[in-house]
Write a protein that holds these residues in place. Structure first.
Motif, PDB file in Angstrom:
ATOM      1  N   GLY A 152      84.765  13.758  17.614  1.00 45.59           N
ATOM      2  CA  GLY A 152      85.208  15.051  18.127  1.00 45.59           C
ATOM      3  C   GLY A 152      86.193  15.731  17.201  1.00 45.59           C
ATOM      4  O   GLY A 152      86.131  16.947  16.972  1.00 45.59           O
ATOM      5  N   HIS A 178      84.351  17.178  14.132  1.00 48.20           N
ATOM      6  CA  HIS A 178      83.604  18.393  14.495  1.00 48.20           C
ATOM      7  C   HIS A 178      84.550  19.569  14.769  1.00 48.20           C
ATOM      8  O   HIS A 178      84.279  20.696  14.340  1.00 48.20           O
ATOM      9  N   ARG A 179      85.661  19.314  15.452  1.00 49.77           N
ATOM     10  CA  ARG A 179      86.606  20.406  15.751  1.00 49.77           C
ATOM     11  C   ARG A 179      87.220  20.974  14.478  1.00 49.77           C
ATOM     12  O   ARG A 179      87.241  22.178  14.271  1.00 49.77           O
ATOM     13  N   ARG A 180      87.736  20.110  13.623  1.00 51.16           N
ATOM     14  CA  ARG A 180      88.429  20.586  12.419  1.00 51.16           C
ATOM     15  C   ARG A 180      87.446  21.076  11.364  1.00 51.16           C
ATOM     16  O   ARG A 180      87.741  22.003  10.616  1.00 51.16           O
TER      17      ARG A 180
END
Length: 171
Positions: A37, A40-42
């Motif tokens: 996660g 994917h977020r950064r």
């Protein structure tokens, strides 16, 4: 091919400036919790877009455990993300060969890409509950035994317990 230099870092894998960051992905390749996660977020939407394309082409049923595949790193300070699916720990079945395969296959993909610096998390030690000391043993032994052109393998460890476990193995 020689054995790479092993470096330990306590910190956030998404902040590493390396050629490739290894993602402890789930088989869907569509993001999740933990390291997956955070990457994917950064890294932004470009990573998910390439993962969706992989699902639509070669990995319709998902990426098999122990295998690895690369995508762009999006907005991360790396060129690529190498996604690998670690095994869920089992007390009744020895799956250590699958965990070792994550490291070997990730290094193989790194070699295909021409990556010289690779950052690994402690694969399978989060929600997949692999005991940290054993995971560190498998990771370090596998990287040392795998012929690769990668010059530096950086184990990026989220907390002190993980750091101590890997430090005990690296020596």
């Amino acid at each position: 091919m020689t054995s790479p230099t092993l470096t330990l870092v306590r910190g956030d894998i998404t902040r590493q400036r390396v050629d490739a960051i290894v993602n402890a992905a789930n088989s869907s390749l569509l993001g999740g919790g933990g390291v997956d996660g955070a990457i994917h977020r950064r890294g932004g939407p470009a990573i998910l877009q390439e993962c969706r394309a992989l699902r639509a082409s070669r990995y319709g049923k998902g990426l098999p455990t122990g295998q690895a595949v690369a995508t762009t790193a999006g907005e991360l300070d790396a060129r690529w993300v190498i996604h690998t699916v670690g095994p869920v720990h089992s007390r009744t079945e020895d799956r250590s060969h699958l965990l070792a395969s994550c490291y070997r296959e990730s290094l193989r993909v790194a070699d295909e890409l021409g990556a010289r610096t690779v950052a690994f998390p402690a694969i399978s030690t989060g929600v997949y509950r692999w005991p940290m000391d054993d995971a560190a043993r498998i990771a370090v032994e596998t990287v040392r035994r795998t012929g690769t052109a990668v010059e530096e393998v950086r184990f990026v460890l989220f907390d002190d317990m993980a750091y101590r476990a890997f430090a005990a193995r690296v020596g």
